[in-house]
Each structure stands twice: as C-alpha cells, then as structure tokens.
Design a protein around this motif. Structure first.
Motif, short mmCIF file in Angstrom:
data_model
loop_
_atom_site.label_atom_id
_atom_site.label_comp_id
_atom_site.label_asym_id
_atom_site.label_seq_id
_atom_site.Cartn_x
_atom_site.Cartn_y
_atom_site.Cartn_z
N ARG A 1 0.82 -1.18 0.00
CA ARG A 1 -0.04 0.05 0.17
C ARG A 1 0.91 1.34 0.07
NH1 ARG A 1 -2.94 3.84 2.55
NH2 ARG A 1 -5.28 3.83 2.04
N GLN A 2 2.03 1.29 0.80
CA GLN A 2 2.84 2.57 0.78
C GLN A 2 3.64 2.59 -0.74
OE1 GLN A 2 3.31 4.39 3.54
NE2 GLN A 2 4.46 5.58 2.15
N ALA A 3 3.89 1.37 -1.33
CA ALA A 3 4.26 1.63 -2.88
C ALA A 3 3.45 2.05 -3.62
CB ALA A 3 4.84 0.32 -3.26
N LEU A 4 1.84 1.92 -3.38
CA LEU A 4 0.98 2.41 -4.36
C LEU A 4 0.80 3.98 -3.89
CD1 LEU A 4 -1.90 -0.08 -4.59
CD2 LEU A 4 -0.68 0.88 -6.51
N LEU A 5 0.80 4.45 -2.71
CA LEU A 5 0.73 5.71 -2.24
C LEU A 5 1.78 6.63 -2.83
CD1 LEU A 5 -0.42 5.33 1.56
CD2 LEU A 5 -1.84 6.33 -0.40
N GLU A 6 3.07 5.97 -2.75
CA GLU A 6 4.27 6.56 -3.51
C GLU A 6 4.11 6.72 -4.85
OE1 GLU A 6 7.80 8.69 -3.58
OE2 GLU A 6 6.32 8.24 -1.86
N LYS A 7 3.45 5.98 -5.69
CA LYS A 7 3.21 6.19 -7.20
C LYS A 7 2.16 7.26 -7.17
CE LYS A 7 4.31 1.53 -8.56
NZ LYS A 7 3.70 0.19 -9.17
N VAL A 8 1.00 7.28 -6.39
CA VAL A 8 0.09 8.30 -6.50
C VAL A 8 0.82 9.73 -6.19
CG1 VAL A 8 -2.03 9.20 -5.61
CG2 VAL A 8 -1.76 6.74 -5.89
N ARG A 9 1.68 9.70 -5.16
CA ARG A 9 2.16 11.21 -4.97
C ARG A 9 2.90 11.38 -6.17
NH1 ARG A 9 6.85 13.15 -3.70
NH2 ARG A 9 7.88 11.20 -3.84
N ALA B 1 2.69 10.55 -9.26
CA ALA B 1 1.69 10.84 -10.48
C ALA B 1 1.17 12.13 -10.05
CB ALA B 1 0.79 9.67 -10.49
N GLU B 2 0.82 12.53 -9.22
CA GLU B 2 0.22 13.84 -8.72
C GLU B 2 0.84 15.09 -8.80
OE1 GLU B 2 -3.31 12.40 -5.60
OE2 GLU B 2 -1.40 13.31 -4.81
N ALA B 3 2.47 14.74 -8.50
CA ALA B 3 3.45 15.84 -8.67
C ALA B 3 3.70 16.07 -10.24
CB ALA B 3 4.76 15.27 -8.03
N GLN C 1 -2.59 13.04 -19.83
CA GLN C 1 -2.10 11.72 -19.73
C GLN C 1 -1.88 11.61 -18.13
OE1 GLN C 1 -1.99 9.08 -21.60
NE2 GLN C 1 -1.11 8.02 -20.05
N ALA C 2 -1.07 12.65 -17.66
CA ALA C 2 -0.79 12.63 -16.32
C ALA C 2 -1.85 12.43 -15.58
CB ALA C 2 0.41 13.83 -16.08
N GLN C 3 -2.97 13.10 -15.69
CA GLN C 3 -4.28 13.09 -14.63
C GLN C 3 -4.77 11.64 -14.92
OE1 GLN C 3 -6.32 16.32 -16.51
NE2 GLN C 3 -5.53 17.85 -15.02
N ALA C 4 -4.84 11.15 -16.25
CA ALA C 4 -5.36 9.74 -16.31
C ALA C 4 -4.42 8.69 -15.50
CB ALA C 4 -5.16 9.37 -17.95
N ASN C 5 -3.12 9.15 -15.61
CA ASN C 5 -2.16 8.17 -14.73
C ASN C 5 -2.76 8.17 -13.27
OD1 ASN C 5 -0.19 6.29 -14.32
ND2 ASN C 5 1.19 8.09 -13.68
N VAL C 6 -3.02 9.51 -12.77
CA VAL C 6 -3.49 9.46 -11.31
C VAL C 6 -4.54 8.82 -11.11
CG1 VAL C 6 -4.07 11.27 -9.74
CG2 VAL C 6 -2.02 11.70 -10.83
N ALA C 7 -5.74 8.88 -11.90
CA ALA C 7 -7.00 8.30 -11.85
C ALA C 7 -6.76 6.85 -11.70
CB ALA C 7 -7.80 8.74 -12.82
N ALA C 8 -5.82 6.43 -12.73
CA ALA C 8 -5.72 4.90 -12.73
C ALA C 8 -5.18 4.25 -11.51
CB ALA C 8 -4.89 4.58 -13.87
N LEU C 9 -3.97 5.06 -11.06
CA LEU C 9 -3.51 4.79 -9.68
C LEU C 9 -4.25 4.80 -8.64
CD1 LEU C 9 0.24 6.16 -10.31
CD2 LEU C 9 -0.54 3.91 -10.10
N GLN C 10 -5.09 5.90 -8.53
CA GLN C 10 -6.12 6.00 -7.28
C GLN C 10 -7.10 4.75 -7.33
OE1 GLN C 10 -7.48 10.15 -8.19
NE2 GLN C 10 -6.02 10.74 -6.50
N ALA C 11 -7.42 4.52 -8.55
CA ALA C 11 -8.60 3.45 -8.77
C ALA C 11 -7.81 2.15 -8.22
CB ALA C 11 -8.83 3.13 -10.07
N GLN C 12 -6.79 1.71 -8.47
CA GLN C 12 -5.72 0.67 -7.79
C GLN C 12 -5.63 0.76 -6.54
OE1 GLN C 12 -1.98 -0.14 -9.53
NE2 GLN C 12 -2.61 0.74 -11.56
N LEU C 13 -5.67 2.03 -6.00
CA LEU C 13 -5.34 2.14 -4.36
C LEU C 13 -6.74 1.77 -3.98
CD1 LEU C 13 -3.65 2.85 -2.03
CD2 LEU C 13 -4.39 5.23 -2.29
N VAL C 14 -7.96 2.14 -4.29
CA VAL C 14 -9.18 2.14 -3.81
C VAL C 14 -9.51 0.43 -3.84
CG1 VAL C 14 -11.67 2.23 -4.35
CG2 VAL C 14 -10.16 4.25 -4.27
#
Length: 271
Positions: A138-146, A148-150, A211-224
């Motif tokens: 989960r921490q790894a996913l959170l880091e990917k989201v962070r 991606a948001e950056a 594309q960056a926003q789509a990547n964030v959305a995909a990662l957030q969906a993975q986290l959920v």
C-alpha cells in the motif's frame, strides 16, 4: 473400601489429568465375596474416613470370614486396580480450531470462555499479519500516486508556461503583421512560424497534462481496489472466527501403570 488415584494422559492432546476415587462394595459369603462391579462411589475424600467406631451407630454386622484373612485384601486390591483400569474414563471437551481441551473438573462455561479468548487472540494475530503483509504494498501504491500527482502539477505548470509563451508569440506576429511595413516580411513570417510551433507545443503539453491526470486516476483506482481487497480479507477473517463454536468429546481411559491403588481395607457403613 478401595481408594486409588487414576491418571489420564495423551501427549498429542496435551492432556495429563488425574482423579482420586473411593469406592465401597459389600462383602458377601458367595463364591465372589468382593465384586467391585456392584460397588458404589463414595462422595467424600479419604481424609474424611474415620478409623474409630461411630458413637452414633455402635452396632455393626459381623465380619465375614474371608474378610478376616489378610491375604484376601491383596487379591481384592489387585482386582480393584484391574476393575478401575477397565471402567474409569474421563470425558473432556475438545475445540479443534484452537486445539484446546477442557480440564477434568473445568465447568463448561469456563472452557468456553478460554476458547473465546484464544479465538480473539488468534483473530487479532491474523488481522495484524494481514495488515503487515499489505502495508509495504500500500505504501508503494501511495508513493506512485504522490509521484503521479506531482507529475500532473509539473505538466500543468509547463502547459501554462507554454500557453503564455504561445500567446505572446502569436500576439507579436499579429502586431508585426498589422503595423509592419511589409506584411510578408521575413520577420513577420518567422514570428508566425514560431507562434504556430508554439501552438503545437501547447497542444502537446495539454495532452501531457491529460495523460498525467489519467495516470493519477488509474493509480487512485488501483489504491481503492487494493483497500477493498484488504478489507474483504479482514472481513473473511472476522467471519471465520465468529462462526459457531464446535466442540468434540474426547474420551480417555487409563493406560497401563496409570492406576495407583492406595489401599483396600475393611470398612463399615454406619447408616
């Protein structure tokens, strides 16, 4: 009267129980003067027996002749031990999931309480194990989201800067075209070309932002989805430990050498 200690053990079940027993049986004049099979348990400890006649019941029956022979007691004691080995047993409750077994004199409610405590401890341990198991993922996913948001923030900033630059280039080209001496001058054409290229880069930056926003959305969906999966596993653990308790019955008989006869003696019942 016969007194003995009977032990029951099972190494696999981790059972080692013992009980003190006291039985009384009448002495008859028949072929079998002492038959332990017709004996009855005496509900009192050996220490409660009196070695002196009771003053409340001074009259006793005559002692049978066989009971006056010391060697008779050795035979009766041997028979008493054999009879106990074949008749004595202990019924215990067993909970397979926790591998707990009740004690010989343990009330059912106390054993059930012990089982419930063990189940709660096992449930908490399993829950903690699941949390530790998925914590790093989960921490790894959170880091990917962070990250991606950056990246979105960075792309948006670059897109904004490119848009501003393109607008400035386009404005300069229009002013040059309107106020320049020659509309088709080399300078005006250069500025127009620069503005056109800027428009292309602006569109490219906009696409990068999307594309960056789509990547964030995909990662957030993975986290959920990840959190939902963990929650389902935790619920499954809770359901498993909340299932109705099932108890088995374990019946043990004494093994060889587990019957220790303390004595067989002559006694009177004053009743």
């Amino acid at each position: 009267i016969g007194a003995a200690r009977v032990r029951f053990s099972d190494s696999k079940l981790k059972i080692n129980e013992s009980r003190d027993v006291l039985f009384a049986t009448p002495i008859s004049t028949g072929a079998i003067p002492v038959d332990w099979a017709v004996g009855t348990p005496v509900d009192s400890p050996v220490s409660a027996l009196s070695q002196e006649p009771s003053s409340e019941a001074p009259n006793y029956g005559e002692v049978p002749a066989r009971a006056l022979q010391p060697k008779s007691y050795a035979a009766w004691q041997k028979a008493f031990g054999q009879w106990l080995a074949h008749t004595q047993r202990v019924e215990l409750k067993r909970h397979a999931a926790t591998k707990l077994t009740s004690h010989a004199d343990e009330p059912d409610r106390d054993f059930v309480a012990r089982v419930q405590d063990a189940l709660h401890e096992a449930r908490d341990a399993d829950v903690e194990s699941v949390r530790k198991k998925f914590a790093s993922k989960r921490q790894a996913l959170l880091e990917k989201v962070r990250k991606a948001e950056a990246a979105v923030s960075r792309e948006e900033q670059q897109a904004s800067q490119q848009k501003t630059q393109t607008m400035l280039s386009a404005g300069a080209a229009m002013i040059g075209a309107l106020f320049g001496r020659k509309v088709a001058s080399v300078g005006n054409l250069g500025r127009a070309t620069t503005a056109a290229r800027g428009m292309g880069r602006t569109m490219k930056e906009a696409q990068d932002v999307q594309q960056a926003q789509a990547n964030v959305a995909a990662l957030q969906a993975q986290l959920v989805a990840f959190d939902e999966g963990v929650e389902q596993e935790l619920q499954a653990i809770a359901a498993r430990y909340e299932a109705p308790d099932e108890f088995d019955t374990v019946s043990l008989i004494p093994e060889r050498g587990q019957v220790s006869v303390q004595f067989v003696a002559l006694g009177w019942d004053p009743r």
